[in-house]
Design a protein around this motif. Structure first.
Motif, mmCIF file in Angstrom:
data_model
loop_
_atom_site.group_PDB
_atom_site.id
_atom_site.type_symbol
_atom_site.label_atom_id
_atom_site.label_comp_id
_atom_site.label_asym_id
_atom_site.label_seq_id
_atom_site.Cartn_x
_atom_site.Cartn_y
_atom_site.Cartn_z
ATOM 1 N N SER A 16 35.177 82.493 116.809
ATOM 2 C CA SER A 16 34.808 82.791 118.222
ATOM 3 C C SER A 16 35.366 81.475 119.075
ATOM 4 N N PHE A 17 35.359 80.250 118.402
ATOM 5 C CA PHE A 17 35.800 79.044 119.006
ATOM 6 C C PHE A 17 37.422 79.442 119.336
ATOM 7 N N PHE A 18 37.899 79.910 118.151
ATOM 8 C CA PHE A 18 39.466 80.068 118.294
ATOM 9 C C PHE A 18 39.825 80.983 119.485
ATOM 10 N N GLY B 186 33.047 74.906 100.362
ATOM 11 C CA GLY B 186 32.681 73.727 99.828
ATOM 12 C C GLY B 186 32.669 72.513 100.854
ATOM 13 N N ILE B 187 33.101 72.723 101.784
ATOM 14 C CA ILE B 187 33.214 71.710 102.892
ATOM 15 C C ILE B 187 31.669 71.646 103.664
ATOM 16 N N THR B 188 31.297 70.405 103.868
ATOM 17 C CA THR B 188 30.005 70.481 104.396
ATOM 18 C C THR B 188 29.997 70.046 105.940
ATOM 19 N N PRO B 189 30.838 69.356 106.451
ATOM 20 C CA PRO B 189 30.849 68.763 107.731
ATOM 21 C C PRO B 189 31.813 69.881 108.641
ATOM 22 N N GLU B 190 31.488 71.184 108.413
ATOM 23 C CA GLU B 190 32.225 72.213 109.388
ATOM 24 C C GLU B 190 32.100 71.975 110.826
ATOM 25 N N GLU B 191 30.752 71.543 111.211
ATOM 26 C CA GLU B 191 30.741 71.440 112.541
ATOM 27 C C GLU B 191 31.433 70.245 112.975
ATOM 28 N N ALA B 192 31.637 69.234 112.231
ATOM 29 C CA ALA B 192 32.540 67.972 112.655
ATOM 30 C C ALA B 192 34.003 68.446 112.741
ATOM 31 N N LEU B 193 34.565 69.450 111.939
ATOM 32 C CA LEU B 193 35.840 70.050 111.968
ATOM 33 C C LEU B 193 35.906 70.622 113.249
ATOM 34 N N LEU B 194 34.878 71.566 113.646
ATOM 35 C CA LEU B 194 35.199 72.284 114.965
ATOM 36 C C LEU B 194 35.161 71.350 116.173
ATOM 37 N N ASN B 195 34.296 70.367 115.900
ATOM 38 C CA ASN B 195 34.156 69.265 117.218
ATOM 39 C C ASN B 195 35.528 68.665 117.385
ATOM 40 N N LEU C 171 38.370 69.730 117.038
ATOM 41 C CA LEU C 171 39.560 70.708 117.444
ATOM 42 C C LEU C 171 39.430 70.807 118.899
ATOM 43 N N THR C 172 40.677 70.859 119.539
ATOM 44 C CA THR C 172 40.880 71.037 120.860
ATOM 45 C C THR C 172 41.617 72.502 121.162
ATOM 46 N N LYS D 115 44.148 76.389 107.543
ATOM 47 C CA LYS D 115 44.908 75.405 106.741
ATOM 48 C C LYS D 115 45.422 74.331 107.629
ATOM 49 N N MET D 116 46.158 74.973 108.852
ATOM 50 C CA MET D 116 46.927 74.027 109.919
ATOM 51 C C MET D 116 45.795 73.143 110.606
ATOM 52 N N LEU D 117 44.561 73.969 110.979
ATOM 53 C CA LEU D 117 43.826 73.214 111.698
ATOM 54 C C LEU D 117 43.059 72.185 111.209
ATOM 55 N N CYS D 118 42.725 72.428 109.667
ATOM 56 C CA CYS D 118 42.079 71.429 108.996
ATOM 57 C C CYS D 118 42.993 70.256 108.927
ATOM 58 N N GLU D 119 44.369 70.480 108.693
ATOM 59 C CA GLU D 119 45.094 69.251 108.688
ATOM 60 C C GLU D 119 45.144 68.496 109.881
ATOM 61 N N TYR D 120 45.375 69.313 110.946
ATOM 62 C CA TYR D 120 45.129 68.518 112.284
ATOM 63 C C TYR D 120 44.141 67.754 112.436
ATOM 64 N N SER D 121 42.904 68.326 112.014
ATOM 65 C CA SER D 121 41.577 67.579 112.417
ATOM 66 C C SER D 121 41.580 66.459 111.283
#
Ligand SMILES: [Zn+2]
Lengths: 75, 197
Positions: free
Chosen positions: A49-51, B104-113, B115-116, B172-178
């Motif tokens: 949804s963010f996407f 397995g990733i715990t800080p999912e929130e951190a990841l989303l935060n 990203l722009t 995968k890409m966004l995970c890398e960017y982050s």
């Protein structure tokens, strides 16, 4: 339904596609009981949804509006 | 003044204008250049007006005009050389399709935060066209799988497999960017599965 089955069908569930009402119910029941799948679901749901929101937020450039106006005048 | 033509123009304009924003953002993600995107939208308008007699009233105008946009793009803007610098479909086939990238990733929130909007745009534009088109039409523009299959003239099963791989690739890409960002929490860098593969 097993965890693997739920994960395999999760995108269909999120997209509201493919699955029968019965399958959707089974997924919901699983998500209510399984913390691991529920966490995964929560993340995927938020992620996409963010996407979508980020991709939709896009102003139309003035230059395009001018072009469209010209196109319509000449149609 | 020709009233029949004027009526046609008014009807067309009424159907088109609400879709203009969606057409432009899609054109921009497809062409990756603003000037090209404006050209593509303009060409789409001219073509679809010329073909408007063949549009059946009451059917899905949005899907109809998106089909003209994507066809025009593939025929006139998409150059073969674009394929060369992008990963091939075969390379992606190796990926385990049903392996959750973020498991397995715990800080999912951190990841989303971290990203722009720009990260999202960059990731979409980095996708090979086959995946990019399906991702934009379904995940951004909200077309159903079946509508997407009709717009792109591909089987619905292909829509589903490309969408799935497109999603995994984007993550995968966004995970890398982050994880490349200074502001990103160090634990993301450590735990991001995309770093390990
Ligand atoms: Zn489970």
């Amino acid at each position: 339904m097993s965890c693997q089955e739920v994960i395999n069908k999760l995108y269909f569930y999120l997209d509201g596609e493919v699955l029968t009402p019965q399958e959707r119910r089974e997924i919901e029941e699983h998500l209510d009981q399984c913390l691991k799948c529920n966490k995964y679901y929560q993340f995927e749901e938020k992620f996409w949804s963010f996407f979508r929101t980020s991709s939709l937020d896009f102003p139309l450039p003035e230059s395009l509006m001018n072009r469209v106006e010209t196109v319509f005048t000449n149609l | 003044m020709n009233t029949v033509k004027e009526n046609k123009k008014t009807t067309f304009q009424e159907l088109l204008m609400p879709e203009l924003g969606a057409l432009f953002r899609t054109a921009l993600r497809m062409t990756r250049k603003r000037e090209d995107a404006e050209d593509l939208v303009q060409e789409t308008i001219v073509k679809s007006f010329a073909a408007f007699e063949r549009f059946e009233r009451g059917t899905n105008f949005r899907a109809w005009i998106f089909k003209i946009l994507t066809n025009t793009f593939i025929n006139n803007y998409y150059r073969v050389r674009e394929r060369d610098k992008l990963p091939s479909l075969d390379e992606m086939e190796d990926e385990n399709a049903f392996q959750p990238v973020f498991e397995g990733i715990t800080p999912e929130e951190a990841l989303l935060n971290t990203l722009t909007r720009e990260d999202i745009t960059q990731a979409i534009e980095a996708l090979p066209l086959e995946f990019r088109a399906v991702v934009i039409l379904t995940l951004v523009e909200g077309f159903a799988y079946k509508e997407t299959s009709e717009i792109l003239d591909i089987p619905i099963g292909t829509v589903m497999s490309r969408l799935h791989r497109g999603r995994k690739l984007l993550q995968k890409m966004l995970c890398e960017y982050s994880s490349n960002k200074k502001t990103a929490a160090r634990e993301i860098h450590e735990e991001c599965p995309a770093r390990k593969s």
